[in-house]
Motif scaffolding. Sequence first.
Motif, PDB file in Angstrom:
ATOM      1  N   CYS A  20       0.827  -1.209   0.000  1.00  0.00           N
ATOM      2  CA  CYS A  20       0.000   0.000   0.000  1.00  0.00           C
ATOM      3  C   CYS A  20       0.862   1.260   0.000  1.00  0.00           C
ATOM      4  O   CYS A  20       0.497   2.257  -0.628  1.00  0.00           O
ATOM      5  CB  CYS A  20      -0.956  -0.010   1.189  1.00  0.00           C
ATOM      6  N   SER A  21       2.003   1.218   0.665  1.00  0.00           N
ATOM      7  CA  SER A  21       2.924   2.359   0.648  1.00  0.00           C
ATOM      8  C   SER A  21       3.411   2.617  -0.774  1.00  0.00           C
ATOM      9  O   SER A  21       3.541   3.767  -1.200  1.00  0.00           O
ATOM     10  CB  SER A  21       4.125   2.101   1.553  1.00  0.00           C
ATOM     11  N   GLN A  22       3.677   1.551  -1.497  1.00  0.00           N
ATOM     12  CA  GLN A  22       4.124   1.696  -2.881  1.00  0.00           C
ATOM     13  C   GLN A  22       2.995   2.225  -3.758  1.00  0.00           C
ATOM     14  O   GLN A  22       3.224   3.051  -4.645  1.00  0.00           O
ATOM     15  CB  GLN A  22       4.644   0.362  -3.391  1.00  0.00           C
ATOM     16  N   LEU A  23       1.781   1.791  -3.509  1.00  0.00           N
ATOM     17  CA  LEU A  23       0.632   2.308  -4.248  1.00  0.00           C
ATOM     18  C   LEU A  23       0.406   3.786  -3.917  1.00  0.00           C
ATOM     19  O   LEU A  23       0.072   4.577  -4.801  1.00  0.00           O
ATOM     20  CB  LEU A  23      -0.624   1.484  -3.940  1.00  0.00           C
ATOM     21  N   ASP A  24       0.604   4.158  -2.652  1.00  0.00           N
ATOM     22  CA  ASP A  24       0.493   5.563  -2.255  1.00  0.00           C
ATOM     23  C   ASP A  24       1.464   6.420  -3.059  1.00  0.00           C
ATOM     24  O   ASP A  24       1.109   7.491  -3.558  1.00  0.00           O
ATOM     25  CB  ASP A  24       0.803   5.739  -0.764  1.00  0.00           C
ATOM     26  N   ALA A  25       2.715   5.959  -3.159  1.00  0.00           N
ATOM     27  CA  ALA A  25       3.744   6.704  -3.887  1.00  0.00           C
ATOM     28  C   ALA A  25       3.377   6.830  -5.368  1.00  0.00           C
ATOM     29  O   ALA A  25       3.547   7.891  -5.969  1.00  0.00           O
ATOM     30  CB  ALA A  25       5.102   6.028  -3.726  1.00  0.00           C
ATOM     31  N   ALA A  26       2.881   5.761  -5.954  1.00  0.00           N
ATOM     32  CA  ALA A  26       2.503   5.794  -7.372  1.00  0.00           C
ATOM     33  C   ALA A  26       1.322   6.729  -7.604  1.00  0.00           C
ATOM     34  O   ALA A  26       1.279   7.456  -8.608  1.00  0.00           O
ATOM     35  CB  ALA A  26       2.170   4.379  -7.850  1.00  0.00           C
ATOM     36  N   TYR A  27       0.374   6.743  -6.678  1.00  0.00           N
ATOM     37  CA  TYR A  27      -0.780   7.643  -6.787  1.00  0.00           C
ATOM     38  C   TYR A  27      -0.319   9.094  -6.667  1.00  0.00           C
ATOM     39  O   TYR A  27      -0.711   9.954  -7.455  1.00  0.00           O
ATOM     40  CB  TYR A  27      -1.800   7.295  -5.713  1.00  0.00           C
ATOM     41  N   ALA A  28       0.546   9.363  -5.704  1.00  0.00           N
ATOM     42  CA  ALA A  28       1.066  10.725  -5.506  1.00  0.00           C
ATOM     43  C   ALA A  28       1.868  11.192  -6.718  1.00  0.00           C
ATOM     44  O   ALA A  28       1.896  12.391  -7.018  1.00  0.00           O
ATOM     45  CB  ALA A  28       1.926  10.779  -4.242  1.00  0.00           C
ATOM     46  N   ASP A  29       2.491  10.256  -7.418  1.00  0.00           N
ATOM     47  CA  ASP A  29       3.307  10.569  -8.595  1.00  0.00           C
ATOM     48  C   ASP A  29       2.466  10.672  -9.869  1.00  0.00           C
ATOM     49  O   ASP A  29       2.987  10.991 -10.929  1.00  0.00           O
ATOM     50  CB  ASP A  29       4.378   9.479  -8.748  1.00  0.00           C
ATOM     51  N   GLY A  30       1.192  10.370  -9.792  1.00  0.00           N
ATOM     52  CA  GLY A  30       0.316  10.467 -10.954  1.00  0.00           C
ATOM     53  C   GLY A  30       0.281   9.234 -11.828  1.00  0.00           C
ATOM     54  O   GLY A  30      -0.269   9.264 -12.924  1.00  0.00           O
ATOM     55  N   GLN A  31       0.847   8.121 -11.361  1.00  0.00           N
ATOM     56  CA  GLN A  31       0.836   6.894 -12.159  1.00  0.00           C
ATOM     57  C   GLN A  31      -0.509   6.180 -12.087  1.00  0.00           C
ATOM     58  O   GLN A  31      -0.834   5.392 -12.970  1.00  0.00           O
ATOM     59  CB  GLN A  31       1.931   5.943 -11.687  1.00  0.00           C
ATOM     60  N   LEU A  32      -1.261   6.436 -11.027  1.00  0.00           N
ATOM     61  CA  LEU A  32      -2.566   5.806 -10.848  1.00  0.00           C
ATOM     62  C   LEU A  32      -3.627   6.880 -10.657  1.00  0.00           C
ATOM     63  O   LEU A  32      -3.384   7.876  -9.974  1.00  0.00           O
ATOM     64  CB  LEU A  32      -2.571   4.904  -9.604  1.00  0.00           C
ATOM     65  N   GLU A  36      -8.416   3.630  -9.713  1.00  0.00           N
ATOM     66  CA  GLU A  36      -7.498   2.497  -9.767  1.00  0.00           C
ATOM     67  C   GLU A  36      -6.703   2.373  -8.463  1.00  0.00           C
ATOM     68  O   GLU A  36      -6.465   1.281  -7.964  1.00  0.00           O
ATOM     69  CB  GLU A  36      -6.538   2.632 -10.953  1.00  0.00           C
ATOM     70  N   TYR A  37      -6.309   3.524  -7.904  1.00  0.00           N
ATOM     71  CA  TYR A  37      -5.592   3.511  -6.624  1.00  0.00           C
ATOM     72  C   TYR A  37      -6.455   2.859  -5.529  1.00  0.00           C
ATOM     73  O   TYR A  37      -5.981   1.995  -4.805  1.00  0.00           O
ATOM     74  CB  TYR A  37      -5.224   4.948  -6.234  1.00  0.00           C
ATOM     75  N   HIS A  38      -7.705   3.259  -5.438  1.00  0.00           N
ATOM     76  CA  HIS A  38      -8.583   2.692  -4.408  1.00  0.00           C
ATOM     77  C   HIS A  38      -8.825   1.204  -4.652  1.00  0.00           C
ATOM     78  O   HIS A  38      -8.828   0.418  -3.696  1.00  0.00           O
ATOM     79  CB  HIS A  38      -9.902   3.467  -4.343  1.00  0.00           C
ATOM     80  N   ASP A  39      -8.992   0.808  -5.909  1.00  0.00           N
ATOM     81  CA  ASP A  39      -9.187  -0.613  -6.229  1.00  0.00           C
ATOM     82  C   ASP A  39      -7.958  -1.441  -5.843  1.00  0.00           C
ATOM     83  O   ASP A  39      -8.075  -2.484  -5.200  1.00  0.00           O
ATOM     84  CB  ASP A  39      -9.474  -0.808  -7.724  1.00  0.00           C
ATOM     85  N   ARG A  40      -6.788  -0.966  -6.253  1.00  0.00           N
ATOM     86  CA  ARG A  40      -5.567  -1.722  -5.955  1.00  0.00           C
ATOM     87  C   ARG A  40      -5.285  -1.774  -4.460  1.00  0.00           C
ATOM     88  O   ARG A  40      -4.823  -2.794  -3.942  1.00  0.00           O
ATOM     89  CB  ARG A  40      -4.361  -1.114  -6.684  1.00  0.00           C
ATOM     90  N   THR A  41      -5.551  -0.682  -3.759  1.00  0.00           N
ATOM     91  CA  THR A  41      -5.328  -0.667  -2.314  1.00  0.00           C
ATOM     92  C   THR A  41      -6.248  -1.673  -1.627  1.00  0.00           C
ATOM     93  O   THR A  41      -5.814  -2.413  -0.738  1.00  0.00           O
ATOM     94  CB  THR A  41      -5.549   0.750  -1.751  1.00  0.00           C
ATOM     95  N   ALA A  42      -7.494  -1.714  -2.036  1.00  0.00           N
ATOM     96  CA  ALA A  42      -8.432  -2.683  -1.458  1.00  0.00           C
ATOM     97  C   ALA A  42      -7.977  -4.117  -1.748  1.00  0.00           C
ATOM     98  O   ALA A  42      -8.030  -4.988  -0.867  1.00  0.00           O
ATOM     99  CB  ALA A  42      -9.840  -2.446  -2.010  1.00  0.00           C
TER     100      ALA A  42
END
Length: 116
Positions: A20-32, A36-42
């Motif tokens: 989830c930390s890695q997904l947070d970073a990708a979301y903050a960077d605009g990759q997600l 998609e961020y909420h789906d992947r985190t879940a």
Amino acid sequence: MASGPSSQTRARDLDRVNACSQLDAAYADGQLGAGEYHDRTAQAMSAKTLAELNLLISDLQLPSSITAQAPVRTSGAPRRALRIAVACGAVIAVGAIGLAVTEQDGPDPVTAPVPA
């Protein structure tokens, strides 16, 4: 002699938090995007194996400081990070509740005059 964990190794809470930390970073960077961020985190929070977690982050471009926390763990990885993450979540939740309670609409409290 045991080798590293296989892709079918069961995921721990710490592995899920790291993903989830890695997904947070990708979301903050605009990759997600948000959806998609909420789906992947879940999906990460309900993942059962390391393979499931790795699939959720394998297409992301992440800095090495973040990927050092990859779900594929090394032996003896500390659980301190999980405790810190849970503590931070609790502090944020308490703060949000406090903010919600203090921001409710209603009449301003009446203060009694202070005797001279």
